[in-house]
Design a protein around this motif. Structure first.
Motif, PDB file in Angstrom:
ATOM      1  N   GLY A 130     -18.386  -3.607  24.635  1.00 43.37           N
ATOM      2  CA  GLY A 130     -16.822  -3.644  24.270  1.00 43.37           C
ATOM      3  C   GLY A 130     -16.831  -4.088  22.786  1.00 43.37           C
ATOM      4  N   PHE A 131     -17.455  -4.977  22.077  1.00 44.75           N
ATOM      5  CA  PHE A 131     -17.354  -5.365  20.924  1.00 44.75           C
ATOM      6  C   PHE A 131     -17.554  -3.971  19.953  1.00 44.75           C
ATOM      7  N   GLN A 132     -18.441  -3.520  20.291  1.00 44.32           N
ATOM      8  CA  GLN A 132     -19.214  -2.433  19.361  1.00 44.32           C
ATOM      9  C   GLN A 132     -18.023  -1.068  19.319  1.00 44.32           C
ATOM     10  N   ALA A 133     -17.585  -1.003  20.487  1.00 43.24           N
ATOM     11  CA  ALA A 133     -16.335  -0.027  20.441  1.00 43.24           C
ATOM     12  C   ALA A 133     -15.136  -0.448  19.681  1.00 43.24           C
ATOM     13  N   LEU A 134     -14.647  -1.694  20.025  1.00 46.22           N
ATOM     14  CA  LEU A 134     -13.395  -2.191  19.629  1.00 46.22           C
ATOM     15  C   LEU A 134     -13.621  -2.316  17.986  1.00 46.22           C
ATOM     16  N   ASN A 135     -14.770  -2.701  17.562  1.00 47.03           N
ATOM     17  CA  ASN A 135     -15.039  -3.039  16.155  1.00 47.03           C
ATOM     18  C   ASN A 135     -15.000  -1.640  15.433  1.00 47.03           C
ATOM     19  N   ALA A 136     -15.487  -0.442  15.991  1.00 46.67           N
ATOM     20  CA  ALA A 136     -15.507   0.721  15.395  1.00 46.67           C
ATOM     21  C   ALA A 136     -14.044   1.212  15.177  1.00 46.67           C
ATOM     22  N   VAL A 137     -13.108   0.926  16.087  1.00 50.23           N
ATOM     23  CA  VAL A 137     -11.760   1.314  15.873  1.00 50.23           C
ATOM     24  C   VAL A 137     -10.915   0.456  14.828  1.00 50.23           C
ATOM     25  N   LEU A 138     -11.401  -0.687  14.739  1.00 52.87           N
ATOM     26  CA  LEU A 138     -10.903  -1.607  13.753  1.00 52.87           C
ATOM     27  C   LEU A 138     -11.226  -0.960  12.213  1.00 52.87           C
ATOM     28  N   VAL A 139     -12.525  -0.735  12.210  1.00 49.74           N
ATOM     29  CA  VAL A 139     -13.248  -0.188  10.940  1.00 49.74           C
ATOM     30  C   VAL A 139     -12.737   1.276  10.542  1.00 49.74           C
ATOM     31  N   LEU A 140     -12.325   2.008  11.443  1.00 42.53           N
ATOM     32  CA  LEU A 140     -12.043   3.363  11.010  1.00 42.53           C
ATOM     33  C   LEU A 140     -10.360   3.108  10.786  1.00 42.53           C
ATOM     34  N   GLY A 141      -9.855   2.095  11.518  1.00 39.26           N
ATOM     35  CA  GLY A 141      -8.296   1.846  11.020  1.00 39.26           C
ATOM     36  C   GLY A 141      -8.256   1.320   9.765  1.00 39.26           C
ATOM     37  N   LEU A 142      -9.099   0.576   9.342  1.00 35.39           N
ATOM     38  CA  LEU A 142      -8.981  -0.092   7.885  1.00 35.39           C
ATOM     39  C   LEU A 142      -9.144   0.892   6.936  1.00 35.39           C
ATOM     40  N   LEU A 143     -10.077   1.705   7.243  1.00 37.07           N
ATOM     41  CA  LEU A 143     -10.427   2.819   6.037  1.00 37.07           C
ATOM     42  C   LEU A 143      -9.374   3.643   6.011  1.00 37.07           C
ATOM     43  N   ALA A 144      -8.686   4.172   7.340  1.00 37.11           N
ATOM     44  CA  ALA A 144      -7.575   5.129   7.102  1.00 37.11           C
ATOM     45  C   ALA A 144      -6.440   4.467   6.431  1.00 37.11           C
ATOM     46  N   THR A 145      -6.046   3.285   6.799  1.00 35.96           N
ATOM     47  CA  THR A 145      -4.901   2.565   5.994  1.00 35.96           C
ATOM     48  C   THR A 145      -5.175   2.035   4.947  1.00 35.96           C
ATOM     49  N   LEU A 146      -6.444   1.773   4.427  1.00 33.13           N
ATOM     50  CA  LEU A 146      -6.758   1.562   2.963  1.00 33.13           C
ATOM     51  C   LEU A 146      -6.628   2.665   1.958  1.00 33.13           C
ATOM     52  N   MET A 147      -6.819   3.899   2.735  1.00 36.91           N
ATOM     53  CA  MET A 147      -6.961   5.309   1.937  1.00 36.91           C
ATOM     54  C   MET A 147      -5.193   5.562   1.732  1.00 36.91           C
ATOM     55  N   LEU A 148      -4.489   5.210   2.628  1.00 32.31           N
ATOM     56  CA  LEU A 148      -3.014   5.415   2.704  1.00 32.31           C
ATOM     57  C   LEU A 148      -2.374   4.516   1.602  1.00 32.31           C
ATOM     58  N   ALA A 149      -2.859   3.348   1.656  1.00 37.06           N
ATOM     59  CA  ALA A 149      -2.154   2.108   0.841  1.00 37.06           C
ATOM     60  C   ALA A 149      -2.680   2.378  -0.806  1.00 37.06           C
ATOM     61  N   THR A 150      -3.941   2.803  -1.074  1.00 33.29           N
ATOM     62  CA  THR A 150      -4.215   2.990  -2.273  1.00 33.29           C
ATOM     63  C   THR A 150      -3.626   4.336  -2.678  1.00 33.29           C
ATOM     64  N   LEU A 151      -3.407   5.616  -2.110  1.00 28.47           N
ATOM     65  CA  LEU A 151      -2.771   6.627  -2.631  1.00 28.47           C
ATOM     66  C   LEU A 151      -1.254   6.329  -2.888  1.00 28.47           C
ATOM     67  N   SER A 152      -0.655   5.662  -1.981  1.00 32.19           N
ATOM     68  CA  SER A 152       0.899   5.436  -2.110  1.00 32.19           C
ATOM     69  C   SER A 152       1.040   4.649  -3.386  1.00 32.19           C
ATOM     70  N   GLY A 153      -0.085   3.481  -3.623  1.00 34.06           N
ATOM     71  CA  GLY A 153       0.262   2.775  -4.807  1.00 34.06           C
ATOM     72  C   GLY A 153      -0.039   3.511  -6.044  1.00 34.06           C
ATOM     73  N   MET A 154      -0.983   4.517  -6.097  1.00 34.81           N
ATOM     74  CA  MET A 154      -1.206   5.349  -7.094  1.00 34.81           C
ATOM     75  C   MET A 154      -0.144   6.284  -7.467  1.00 34.81           C
ATOM     76  N   GLY A 155       0.599   6.500  -6.395  1.00 34.59           N
ATOM     77  CA  GLY A 155       1.873   7.625  -6.439  1.00 34.59           C
ATOM     78  C   GLY A 155       3.000   6.644  -7.094  1.00 34.59           C
ATOM     79  N   LEU A 156       3.190   5.309  -6.898  1.00 36.33           N
ATOM     80  CA  LEU A 156       4.044   4.520  -7.257  1.00 36.33           C
ATOM     81  C   LEU A 156       3.789   4.224  -8.948  1.00 36.33           C
ATOM     82  N   GLU A 157       2.455   4.043  -9.148  1.00 37.43           N
ATOM     83  CA  GLU A 157       1.979   3.806 -10.622  1.00 37.43           C
ATOM     84  C   GLU A 157       2.203   5.137 -11.595  1.00 37.43           C
ATOM     85  N   LEU A 158       2.014   6.337 -10.921  1.00 36.54           N
ATOM     86  CA  LEU A 158       2.047   7.348 -11.628  1.00 36.54           C
ATOM     87  C   LEU A 158       3.387   7.970 -11.612  1.00 36.54           C
TER      88      LEU A 158
END
Length: 262
Positions: free
Chosen positions: A110-138
């Motif tokens: 259960g830990f492995q499955a839930l942790n994998a979901v959180l890691v993928l969610g972190l990578l996806a939201t980090l991508m969105l956060a950095t791209l949106s921030g780049m759009g605002l800066e530029l």
């Protein structure tokens, strides 16, 4: 005839043998993990400060590069950190939830499955956060509509808070299961090794590649600071200051001429 001595040999110090360990996480994965955690933490804490805007932007760009590098490593790295393994763990989550409802759930699975979901969610939201921030800066959207720029700014802040929530959930999950099982699950992300017998799950540590990743990040930080340092270390700022000085000198000479005419 038994010839064994009753006394310990010279090489025997009487100290217990070290507990067996095996390598489970490679060095590049650990370097990307901690650099990404550091970059997001710094970017989040400096988000509301105009004084630390350069730090916020620099760490945001760093986070974007690290996310892309982590995704590339999920394709080229050891099998344990590949995307197929992540997806395999995620696919077991419904079955694990069903097993827990029936009272026969497995904490490690259960830990492995839930942790994998959180890691993928972190990578996806980090991508969105950095791209949106780049759009605002530029200023990608400001030329189209002011309301769109404001909406993206609100969205950028919302996504940043979502990243923070996922990161706290990830930390809480690791700490909670560590306490439950009385096992330090965060340790392997520091040392790369976990207690236990058997062969290494990662054959090559990749220390040189990890060092190159750290050096690249530090080099980018130094380049960013040099370009935009407040004391004008960069050549572009020197040229801008020189041009501004010439313009002020010309304006002053014109004022003197006007005074003479009067």
């Amino acid at each position: 005839m038994n010839t064994a001595s009753a006394f310990p040999s010279e090489g025997d110090t009487g100290s217990p043998a070290p507990a067996p360990q095996r390598r489970v996480i490679d060095a590049p994965t650990r370097a990307l993990h901690w650099l990404l955690a550091l970059s997001f933490s710094g970017a989040y804490l400096s988000a509301e400060s105009e004084r630390w805007h350069l730090l916020h932007i620099t760490l945001g760009y760093t986070a974007l590069g690290l996310v892309l590098a982590r995704l590339l490593w999920a394709l080229l790295g050891p099998r344990r950190v590949q995307a197929s393994v992540w997806w395999g763990k995620v696919r077991t989550l419904p079955a694990q939830l069903q097993a827990w409802r029936q009272g026969r759930g497995s904490v490690p699975a259960g830990f492995q499955a839930l942790n994998a979901v959180l890691v993928l969610g972190l990578l996806a939201t980090l991508m969105l956060a950095t791209l949106s921030g780049m759009g605002l800066e530029l200023e990608w959207w400001s030329a189209r509509a002011e309301w769109l720029d404001e909406a993206m700014e609100e969205g950028h802040e919302l996504i940043g808070n979502l990243v923070l929530a996922l990161a706290l959930a990830h930390i809480g999950l690791v700490l909670g299961v560590s306490l439950l099982r009385r096992q330090n699950l965060a340790g392997p992300m520091l040392s790369g090794k976990a207690p236990g017998r058997g062969p290494d799950l990662v054959q090559r540590n990749g220390g040189l590649l990890a060092a190159l990743i750290v050096a690249a990040v530090l080099g980018f930080w130094a380049w960013q600071w040099r370009q935009d340092a407040p004391w004008g270390a960069g050549p572009d700022r020197d040229r801008a200051s020189s041009s501004q000085g010439h313009a002020e000198a010309r304006a002053g000479s014109h004022d003197d001429d006007d005074d003479d005419d009067d």
